[in-house]
Scaffold this motif. Structure first.
Motif, PDB file in Angstrom:
ATOM      1  N   ALA A   2       0.817  -1.214   0.000  1.00 20.27           N
ATOM      2  CA  ALA A   2       0.000   0.000   0.000  1.00 20.27           C
ATOM      3  C   ALA A   2       0.853   1.268   0.000  1.00 20.27           C
ATOM      4  O   ALA A   2       0.339   2.358  -0.273  1.00 20.27           O
ATOM      5  CB  ALA A   2      -0.917   0.009   1.227  1.00 20.27           C
ATOM      6  N   GLY A   3       2.149   1.126   0.300  1.00 20.28           N
ATOM      7  CA  GLY A   3       3.009   2.296   0.390  1.00 20.28           C
ATOM      8  C   GLY A   3       4.079   2.373  -0.672  1.00 20.28           C
ATOM      9  O   GLY A   3       3.822   2.767  -1.820  1.00 20.28           O
ATOM     10  N   PRO A   4       5.298   1.965  -0.341  1.00 24.21           N
ATOM     11  CA  PRO A   4       6.427   2.183  -1.250  1.00 24.21           C
ATOM     12  C   PRO A   4       6.449   1.308  -2.495  1.00 24.21           C
ATOM     13  O   PRO A   4       7.109   1.664  -3.474  1.00 24.21           O
ATOM     14  CB  PRO A   4       7.641   1.890  -0.366  1.00 24.21           C
ATOM     15  CG  PRO A   4       7.146   0.943   0.668  1.00 24.21           C
ATOM     16  CD  PRO A   4       5.725   1.374   0.938  1.00 24.21           C
ATOM     17  N   ALA A   5       5.760   0.178  -2.491  1.00 25.65           N
ATOM     18  CA  ALA A   5       5.844  -0.759  -3.615  1.00 25.65           C
ATOM     19  C   ALA A   5       5.485  -0.106  -4.945  1.00 25.65           C
ATOM     20  O   ALA A   5       6.101  -0.383  -5.973  1.00 25.65           O
ATOM     21  CB  ALA A   5       4.945  -1.959  -3.364  1.00 25.65           C
ATOM     22  N   PHE A   6       4.486   0.764  -4.945  1.00 23.04           N
ATOM     23  CA  PHE A   6       4.033   1.397  -6.188  1.00 23.04           C
ATOM     24  C   PHE A   6       4.148   2.922  -6.116  1.00 23.04           C
ATOM     25  O   PHE A   6       3.451   3.633  -6.843  1.00 23.04           O
ATOM     26  CB  PHE A   6       2.584   0.995  -6.476  1.00 23.04           C
ATOM     27  CG  PHE A   6       2.389  -0.496  -6.579  1.00 23.04           C
ATOM     28  CD1 PHE A   6       2.771  -1.189  -7.716  1.00 23.04           C
ATOM     29  CD2 PHE A   6       1.844  -1.210  -5.522  1.00 23.04           C
ATOM     30  CE1 PHE A   6       2.604  -2.562  -7.809  1.00 23.04           C
ATOM     31  CE2 PHE A   6       1.669  -2.588  -5.602  1.00 23.04           C
ATOM     32  CZ  PHE A   6       2.049  -3.266  -6.755  1.00 23.04           C
ATOM     33  N   ALA A   7       5.028   3.420  -5.258  1.00 27.03           N
ATOM     34  CA  ALA A   7       5.179   4.871  -5.091  1.00 27.03           C
ATOM     35  C   ALA A   7       5.991   5.500  -6.211  1.00 27.03           C
ATOM     36  O   ALA A   7       5.962   6.719  -6.398  1.00 27.03           O
ATOM     37  CB  ALA A   7       5.827   5.179  -3.739  1.00 27.03           C
ATOM     38  N   GLY A   8       6.740   4.682  -6.939  1.00 26.22           N
ATOM     39  CA  GLY A   8       7.575   5.222  -8.006  1.00 26.22           C
ATOM     40  C   GLY A   8       8.795   5.940  -7.457  1.00 26.22           C
ATOM     41  O   GLY A   8       9.223   5.697  -6.321  1.00 26.22           O
ATOM     42  N   THR A   9       9.329   6.860  -8.252  1.00 30.48           N
ATOM     43  CA  THR A   9      10.522   7.612  -7.832  1.00 30.48           C
ATOM     44  C   THR A   9      10.223   9.071  -7.545  1.00 30.48           C
ATOM     45  O   THR A   9      11.037   9.767  -6.963  1.00 30.48           O
ATOM     46  CB  THR A   9      11.613   7.535  -8.911  1.00 30.48           C
ATOM     47  OG1 THR A   9      11.096   8.053 -10.149  1.00 30.48           O
ATOM     48  CG2 THR A   9      12.060   6.093  -9.124  1.00 30.48           C
ATOM     49  N   GLY A  10       9.035   9.540  -7.944  1.00 31.14           N
ATOM     50  CA  GLY A  10       8.678  10.931  -7.694  1.00 31.14           C
ATOM     51  C   GLY A  10       9.213  11.862  -8.760  1.00 31.14           C
ATOM     52  O   GLY A  10      10.107  11.528  -9.529  1.00 31.14           O
ATOM     53  N   ASP A  11       8.658  13.077  -8.791  1.00 28.60           N
ATOM     54  CA  ASP A  11       9.059  14.100  -9.764  1.00 28.60           C
ATOM     55  C   ASP A  11       9.976  15.112  -9.082  1.00 28.60           C
ATOM     56  O   ASP A  11       9.526  15.862  -8.209  1.00 28.60           O
ATOM     57  CB  ASP A  11       7.816  14.799 -10.306  1.00 28.60           C
ATOM     58  CG  ASP A  11       8.144  15.805 -11.405  1.00 28.60           C
ATOM     59  OD1 ASP A  11       9.346  15.996 -11.697  1.00 28.60           O
ATOM     60  OD2 ASP A  11       7.209  16.404 -11.951  1.00 28.60           O
TER      61      ASP A  11
END
Length: 199
Positions: free
Chosen positions: A171-180
């Motif tokens: 629910a958290g970091p797994a699909f958080a990506g790398t960010g902009d």
């Protein structure tokens, strides 16, 4: 034991808010530092209480297992909670900067999501170690099936911790990506939050 856990939680907030009130409302910084430094003693008292209870032959209960979880959570998240409340207290009573969250979708937000999950992982590890020790004190019996695990307070909570940690990751970091990175620019932030200096 449940009463002890509730008492520990109440004592945590009493010491935390009392220490910050002493710092920002009364201006007694040294006294507030002493009060805040006593916060970890709550965890120590709970550990001693649980240890004494178990060594005296108490039957394993979910309350004992929850005490291990509580210890893990306070060790992993305690300093962060103190820091956040300190920033809010400073903003509310000492003209400090307004607390803000990282911009949504920024690399800063992604880092915060990962940091939170690592704290969850630390809390789970601490609780698991405590539970394994408690299982060893209780005789070290290993359940023969999943149904047996759910019936034993220590093994049941240990199993639940693993499930919750995995779900939290998904629910958290797994699909958080790398960010902009562009969202991390100063113009995208309304207020800079200074790092808390609370102990």
């Amino acid at each position: 034991m449940i009463i002890a856990i509730i008492g520990a939680e109440i004592a945590f907030w009493v010491l935390l808010l009392g220490g910050l009130a002493t710092r920002y409302l009364l201006g007694a910084r040294r006294v507030s530092s002493v009060i805040l430094a006593c916060v970890p003693l709550i965890d120590l008292a709970l550990v001693v209480l649980v240890s004494v209870d178990l060594l005296r032959g108490a039957e394993p209960t979910h309350a004992h297992a929850l005490a291990a979880v509580y210890l893990g959570l306070t060790v992993a998240f305690g300093h962060q909670i103190i820091g956040r409340v300190d920033v809010w207290f400073r903003y509310r009573f000492a003209n400090g900067p307004k607390p803000v969250k990282p911009p949504e979708g920024s690399t800063e937000e992604v880092k915060a999501i990962w940091a939170e999950w690592l704290r969850v992982l630390l809390a789970a590890a601490i609780a698991a170690v405590c539970l394994v020790i408690m299982i060893a004190v209780d005789g070290g019996a290993i359940p023969e099936s999943i149904s047996t695990i759910s019936k034993h307070p220590y093994w049941g909570i240990l199993h639940t911790i693993g499930i919750v940690t995995g779900i939290w990751f998904l629910a958290g970091p797994a699909f958080a990506g790398t960010g902009d990175p562009a969202l991390d620019r100063p113009e995208n932030r309304k207020t800079e939050v200074q790092r808390s200096d609370a102990p």
